[in-house]
Enzyme design. Structure first.
Site, PDB file in Angstrom:
ATOM      1  N   LYS A 115      91.533  25.958  90.903  1.00  0.00           N
ATOM      2  CA  LYS A 115      92.502  26.291  89.851  1.00  0.00           C
ATOM      3  C   LYS A 115      92.230  25.544  88.557  1.00  0.00           C
ATOM      4  CE  LYS A 115      96.389  28.037  92.442  1.00  0.00           C
ATOM      5  NZ  LYS A 115      97.817  27.920  92.761  1.00  0.00           N
ATOM      6  N   LYS A 198      89.096  36.173  96.826  1.00  0.00           N
ATOM      7  CA  LYS A 198      90.398  36.396  97.454  1.00  0.00           C
ATOM      8  C   LYS A 198      91.243  37.377  96.618  1.00  0.00           C
ATOM      9  CE  LYS A 198      93.165  32.951  97.340  1.00  0.00           C
ATOM     10  NZ  LYS A 198      93.760  31.635  97.335  1.00  0.00           N
ATOM     11  N   LYS A 201      97.113  37.109  92.692  1.00  0.00           N
ATOM     12  CA  LYS A 201      98.015  37.520  91.604  1.00  0.00           C
ATOM     13  C   LYS A 201      97.395  37.277  90.252  1.00  0.00           C
ATOM     14  CE  LYS A 201     101.924  35.756  94.122  1.00  0.00           C
ATOM     15  NZ  LYS A 201     102.393  34.447  94.466  1.00  0.00           N
TER      16      LYS A 201
HETATM   17  P1  TYM Z   1     101.045  31.693  97.213  1.00  0.00           P
HETATM   18  O1  TYM Z   1     102.224  32.015  96.383  1.00  0.00           O
HETATM   19  O2  TYM Z   1      99.702  31.670  96.580  1.00  0.00           O
HETATM   20  O3  TYM Z   1     100.957  32.714  98.423  1.00  0.00           O
HETATM   21  C1  TYM Z   1     102.047  32.949  99.303  1.00  0.00           C
HETATM   22  C2  TYM Z   1     101.522  33.153 100.706  1.00  0.00           C
HETATM   23  O4  TYM Z   1     100.590  34.236 100.732  1.00  0.00           O
HETATM   24  C3  TYM Z   1      99.360  33.808 101.295  1.00  0.00           C
HETATM   25  N1  TYM Z   1      98.250  34.494 100.600  1.00  0.00           N
HETATM   26  C4  TYM Z   1      97.302  35.204 101.225  1.00  0.00           C
HETATM   27  N2  TYM Z   1      97.091  35.495 102.511  1.00  0.00           N
HETATM   28  C5  TYM Z   1      96.030  36.270 102.822  1.00  0.00           C
HETATM   29  N3  TYM Z   1      95.187  36.782 101.881  1.00  0.00           N
HETATM   30  C6  TYM Z   1      95.355  36.512 100.572  1.00  0.00           C
HETATM   31  N4  TYM Z   1      94.516  37.029  99.654  1.00  0.00           N
HETATM   32  C7  TYM Z   1      96.462  35.695 100.189  1.00  0.00           C
HETATM   33  N5  TYM Z   1      96.920  35.241  98.989  1.00  0.00           N
HETATM   34  C8  TYM Z   1      98.014  34.499  99.271  1.00  0.00           C
HETATM   35  C9  TYM Z   1      99.311  32.307 101.081  1.00  0.00           C
HETATM   36  O5  TYM Z   1      98.483  31.680 102.033  1.00  0.00           O
HETATM   37  C10 TYM Z   1     100.768  31.924 101.236  1.00  0.00           C
HETATM   38  O6  TYM Z   1     101.092  31.717 102.594  1.00  0.00           O
HETATM   39  N6  TYM Z   1     101.083  26.752  97.951  1.00  0.00           N
HETATM   40  C11 TYM Z   1     101.702  27.996  98.351  1.00  0.00           C
HETATM   41  C12 TYM Z   1     103.204  28.031  98.180  1.00  0.00           C
HETATM   42  C13 TYM Z   1     103.956  26.902  98.839  1.00  0.00           C
HETATM   43  C14 TYM Z   1     104.143  26.716 100.219  1.00  0.00           C
HETATM   44  C15 TYM Z   1     104.962  25.562 100.346  1.00  0.00           C
HETATM   45  C16 TYM Z   1     103.716  27.415 101.346  1.00  0.00           C
HETATM   46  C17 TYM Z   1     104.605  25.900  98.190  1.00  0.00           C
HETATM   47  N7  TYM Z   1     105.213  25.105  99.096  1.00  0.00           N
HETATM   48  C18 TYM Z   1     105.352  25.079 101.582  1.00  0.00           C
HETATM   49  C19 TYM Z   1     104.118  26.929 102.598  1.00  0.00           C
HETATM   50  C20 TYM Z   1     104.916  25.779 102.702  1.00  0.00           C
HETATM   51  C21 TYM Z   1     101.133  29.117  97.504  1.00  0.00           C
HETATM   52  O7  TYM Z   1     100.693  28.925  96.412  1.00  0.00           O
HETATM   53  O8  TYM Z   1     101.281  30.338  98.034  1.00  0.00           O
END
Ligand code: TYM
Length: 336
Positions: A115, A198, A201
């Protein structure tokens, strides 16, 4: 305080559209796990501002994100759905964890490197300590399980290191070591345009992803235009090992159909992509269509969504506040 046997916390960033990767990698599992676990699900706006956000857009997309989770089937009666910044204990525990985690541990985080890119000096400090706040999100509920996509695996390992280090530094058995639940056939959904990237968004091209809010026509068009290769489909997953784009589409198909890739390929052995893509579009539309309809209904009623988030924040605080007070006691903060 007794520890719950099976408690989930997970989070999603409320920036932009939720896509098929979020859905298949994580959010669908959030819905499925609700029967078996006590669940806390949050929209992580504190994490969102680690990169610059437009305030008005952030507010709107946080509400839209909550509506999308409800449309997917998060049940606000059994699960606690809330906005991270509404529960101050996340940030309070996050600070304490900044004083537990080591620079060396954070330096290993691949997501920060991705990032921050080349311009590391210009990255915010918040982006750097993003994983310690994520550990606080999980451990402020003393959650035992965390359903996430494969890209969060390293952050979960760090969370366990922080929990263990806190427990041993203070000589307590306070925090559980939470387990990642990385479930299903599509734990890492790739871009429709490049099988090595990947689905995300933040990709500039909307044709790299299928959004939960896309119309049926747009979904069909994006799948038709998805990159593939010139070979017909193989009869066995081994034949996909060097074909990233084909492998991704078969994985998406398998996940949506709740089948294995081997099972799907038995039906498409030797088939051309045109036929496969037609069926994949039909399947995707059948699964996302009802979510999309419900999302439209909820978007027309922002007061209803806000009410759910208010109630969720209150229920989340009722669990998190006593825990943060116990942690402050363990750490030695004076409460005169
Ligand atoms: P975020 O917002 O990027 O994504 C949310 C969830 O979607 C999953 N994900 C994917 N899974 C499969 N293929 C993909 N291309 C893909 N893109 C996203 C992510 O693995 C996630 O589960 N850091 C986290 C948010 C967070 C969080 C937490 C998660 C903050 N605090 C505590 C679990 C527990 C994030 O940026 O997710």
């Amino acid at each position: 305080m007794t520890k719950p046997a099976k408690r989930i916390l997970s989070g999603v960033q409320p920036t932009g559209n939720l896509h098929l990767g979020n859905y298949l990698g994580a959010l669908r599992n959030w819905v499925r796990l609700q029967q078996e676990y006590e669940c806390f699900y949050c929209l992580v706006d504190l994490h969102a501002i680690t990169v610059q956000q437009d305030p008005a857009a952030l507010r709107t997309s946080t509400r839209d994100g909550a509506a999308a989770l409800l449309a997917m089937g998060v049940d606000p009666k059994t699960s606690v759905l809330f906005v991270q910044s509404n529960v101050a204990a996340h940030a309070e525990l996050g600070w304490i964890f900044n004083c537990v985690a080591r620079l060396g541990w954070l330096n290993r985080m691949t997501q920060f490197k991705e990032k921050a890119g080349k311009n590391k000096e210009q990255a915010t400090v918040g982006l750097y300590v993003y994983p310690t706040l994520m550990a606080a999100d999980i451990l402020i509920y003393r959650a035992t399980h965390v359903p996430v996509g494969d890209d969060q695996r390293q952050h979960l390992e760090l969370t366990r290191d922080i929990a263990q280090s806190f427990n041993s530094q203070y000589g307590v058995e306070y925090f559980p070591l939470p387990e990642a639940l990385i479930l299903g056939e599509a734990t890492r959904v790739m871009s429709l345009r490049d099988g090595t990237m990947k689905m995300s968004k933040s990709d500039a091209s909307d044709y790299t992803r299928i959004n939960v809010s896309d119309s049926s026509d747009l979904i069909a068009q994006k799948i038709r235009k998805a990159r593939t290769d010139a070979e017909p489909l193989p009869g066995d997953p081994k034949g996909l090992e060097t074909r990233a784009e084909a492998k991704n589409l078969v994985g998406i198909f398998a996940a949506l159909a709740d089948r294995t890739p081997a099972d799907v390929l038995r039906d498409y052995d030797g088939a051309q992509f045109s036929k496969f893509k037609e069926d994949l579009a039909e399947l995707t539309i059948a699964k996302l269509g009802p979510i999309n309809d419900e999302l439209r209904r909820l978007n027309a009623d922002p007061g209803y969504v806000d009410g759910i988030l208010r109630d969720g924040a209150e229920r989340a605080r009722a669990v998190a506040d006593p825990i943060v007070r116990e942690v402050q006691e363990i750490v030695g903060f004076l409460r005169p």
